[in-house]
Design a protein around this motif. Structure first.
Motif, mmCIF file in Angstrom:
data_model
loop_
_atom_site.group_PDB
_atom_site.id
_atom_site.type_symbol
_atom_site.label_atom_id
_atom_site.label_comp_id
_atom_site.label_asym_id
_atom_site.label_seq_id
_atom_site.Cartn_x
_atom_site.Cartn_y
_atom_site.Cartn_z
ATOM 1 N N GLN A 27 12.779 -20.810 27.041
ATOM 2 C CA GLN A 27 13.417 -22.073 27.432
ATOM 3 C C GLN A 27 13.653 -22.969 26.221
ATOM 4 O O GLN A 27 14.699 -23.619 26.110
ATOM 5 C CB GLN A 27 12.568 -22.799 28.495
ATOM 6 N N GLY A 65 17.044 -15.263 46.841
ATOM 7 C CA GLY A 65 16.671 -15.381 45.422
ATOM 8 C C GLY A 65 16.989 -16.791 44.947
ATOM 9 O O GLY A 65 18.046 -17.333 45.284
ATOM 10 N N ARG A 66 16.061 -17.376 44.192
ATOM 11 C CA ARG A 66 16.257 -18.767 43.736
ATOM 12 C C ARG A 66 16.029 -18.888 42.226
ATOM 13 O O ARG A 66 15.504 -19.897 41.747
ATOM 14 C CB ARG A 66 15.320 -19.713 44.488
ATOM 15 N N SER A 67 16.419 -17.843 41.480
ATOM 16 C CA SER A 67 16.237 -17.938 40.026
ATOM 17 C C SER A 67 17.240 -18.934 39.445
ATOM 18 O O SER A 67 18.276 -19.233 40.051
ATOM 19 C CB SER A 67 16.433 -16.571 39.368
ATOM 20 N N ASN A 68 16.914 -19.423 38.235
ATOM 21 C CA ASN A 68 17.803 -20.384 37.573
ATOM 22 C C ASN A 68 19.104 -19.737 37.134
ATOM 23 O O ASN A 68 20.115 -20.408 36.988
ATOM 24 C CB ASN A 68 17.112 -20.990 36.346
ATOM 25 N N ILE A 69 19.062 -18.414 36.895
ATOM 26 C CA ILE A 69 20.266 -17.788 36.336
ATOM 27 C C ILE A 69 21.185 -17.198 37.413
ATOM 28 O O ILE A 69 22.360 -16.987 37.163
ATOM 29 C CB ILE A 69 19.926 -16.716 35.264
ATOM 30 N N GLY A 89 20.297 -17.192 41.611
ATOM 31 C CA GLY A 89 20.216 -17.746 42.970
ATOM 32 C C GLY A 89 20.638 -19.202 43.073
ATOM 33 O O GLY A 89 21.526 -19.545 43.875
ATOM 34 N N LYS A 90 20.030 -20.065 42.235
ATOM 35 C CA LYS A 90 20.337 -21.503 42.358
ATOM 36 C C LYS A 90 21.793 -21.825 42.009
ATOM 37 O O LYS A 90 22.466 -22.507 42.788
ATOM 38 C CB LYS A 90 19.375 -22.318 41.496
ATOM 39 N N HIS A 98 13.836 -17.046 49.703
ATOM 40 C CA HIS A 98 12.985 -16.600 48.577
ATOM 41 C C HIS A 98 11.762 -15.885 49.136
ATOM 42 O O HIS A 98 11.701 -15.605 50.345
ATOM 43 C CB HIS A 98 12.610 -17.799 47.704
ATOM 44 N N SER A 99 10.785 -15.650 48.264
ATOM 45 C CA SER A 99 9.665 -14.806 48.696
ATOM 46 C C SER A 99 8.780 -15.466 49.766
ATOM 47 O O SER A 99 8.019 -14.779 50.432
ATOM 48 C CB SER A 99 8.807 -14.410 47.491
ATOM 49 N N GLY A 150 15.861 -8.285 43.125
ATOM 50 C CA GLY A 150 15.222 -7.349 42.197
ATOM 51 C C GLY A 150 14.261 -6.411 42.901
ATOM 52 O O GLY A 150 13.297 -5.928 42.306
#
Ligand code: NDP
Length: 293
Positions: A107, A169-173, A175-176, A193-194, A214
């Motif tokens: 980051q 999925g809610r990843s920054n790259i 899902g979001k 999400h999970s 994934g």
């Protein structure tokens, strides 16, 4: 009949139009977009991605400035390199291939990239802009994979307004930003999400289902609404037994063979979302170049 959404073809169309545009930009400004590609170390998958991105960039006329550096490079050394690239006029886009070695904070590195040269669209400023900008704003640097998914949905001519979209999925790259893009298109969006309860029921309600988890084949055929559109972002390597021989196979997060029976349109893995991600990286680099002119 179920439509198989051909990511290779749609990505080729985007690359052709970028090639055309870059040619015109070259005639107008006497220069072409430059993309700095930074790879730290020799992770095999990263080398494969970097090679594919470099090849595609060169094919559309982007100048690639390659920085393949040692795995032991310190965080400070990498920050110094990014600082130099931020200042170089011939560099319009900077791509730092992830993952980085464990001793480097990803980051911190992503935040150090000049937001105007953020080819991946991961910088917090660009994430914020994506959230507040008008959907017709063509100057935005948008995360490549979700933008590629949106282009595919637009390419097949689906009317998105008012549709129920579920993004798993809610990843920054992925899902979001995917959810942000679908909200802009006036979908009613659920992010799962999970910890989501009754995921199957949530998915069954989706006119548009985007899977970015994934987990190989986690989303089953009977989770798909009849006539729903399925975008499978997942890339999972599994082992399969073919005539007694164990072979590697790429599969998505969706059980394709089952889902195809219910979906009206579906992306395959491979050949779906993957090619779009690279094409959108080239698009971002071209936008960054135009913004700088
Ligand atoms: P992350 O691991 O960052 O995120 C995965 C998300 O899935 C998390 O939000 C997680 O929830 C959620 N999740 C995990 N297990 C479950 C479950 N059982 N039920 C519901 N949700 C679950 O992955 P990425 O977003 O980076 O990538 C997702 C997939 O997309 C991967 O297969 C990756 O390889 C692929 N990918 C493909 C690209 C392409 O170009 N085609 C580009 C980028 C990624 P929680 O937040 O609660 O942990």
């Amino acid at each position: 009949m179920t439509m198989i959404i051909n990511g290779k073809e749609i990505a080729q169309k985007l690359r052709d139009s970028l090639k055309n545009e870059i040619n015109k930009l070259k005639n107008t400004y006497g220069k072409v977009p430059g993309l700095a590609v930074v790879q730290v170390g020799n992770v095999v998958a990263s080398s494969v991605y970097v090679k594919a991105k470099t090849k595609s960039a060169k094919e559309v006329g982007i100048e690639v400035i390659d920085h393949h550096i040692d795995e032991k490079t310190s965080q400070d050394q990498l920050l110094k390199l990014i600082d130099e690239l931020n200042k170089q006029n011939n560099v319009n886009g900077i791509l730092v291939q992830l993952p980085l070695p464990n001793h480097i904070n990803e980051q911190v590195i992503l935040d150090s990239i000049d937001p105007d040269k953020d080819a991946d669209g991961f910088h917090p400023l660009n994430v914020g802009k994506l959230s507040i900008a008008n959907k017709n704003d063509e100057n935005l640097l948008i995360p490549c994979t979700p933008y590629g998914c949106l282009i595919m949905l637009q390419d097949i001519g689906i009317d998105l307004v008012g549709k129920n979209a579920v993004v798993v999925g809610r990843s920054n790259i992925v899902g979001k930003p995917m959810a942000q893009l679908l909200v802009k298109e006036s979908c009613t969006v659920t992010i799962a999400h999970s910890k989501t309860k009754d995921l199957m029921d949530v998915c069954k309600n989706a006119d548009i289902l985007v899977a970015a988890v994934g987990k190989p084949k986690m989303i089953k055929g009977d989770w798909i609404k009849k006539g729903g559109v399925v975008i499978d972002v997942g890339i999972n390597r599994i082992e399969v037994n073919i005539n007694g021989e164990i072979k590697n196979k790429l599969v998505g997060d969706v059980d394709y063979e089952e889902a195809e029976k219910n979906a009206s349109a579906i992306t395959p893995v491979p050949g779906g979302v993957g090619p779009m991600t690279i094409a959108c990286l080239l698009r971002n680099t071209t936008i960054a170049f135009k913004n700088s002119c």
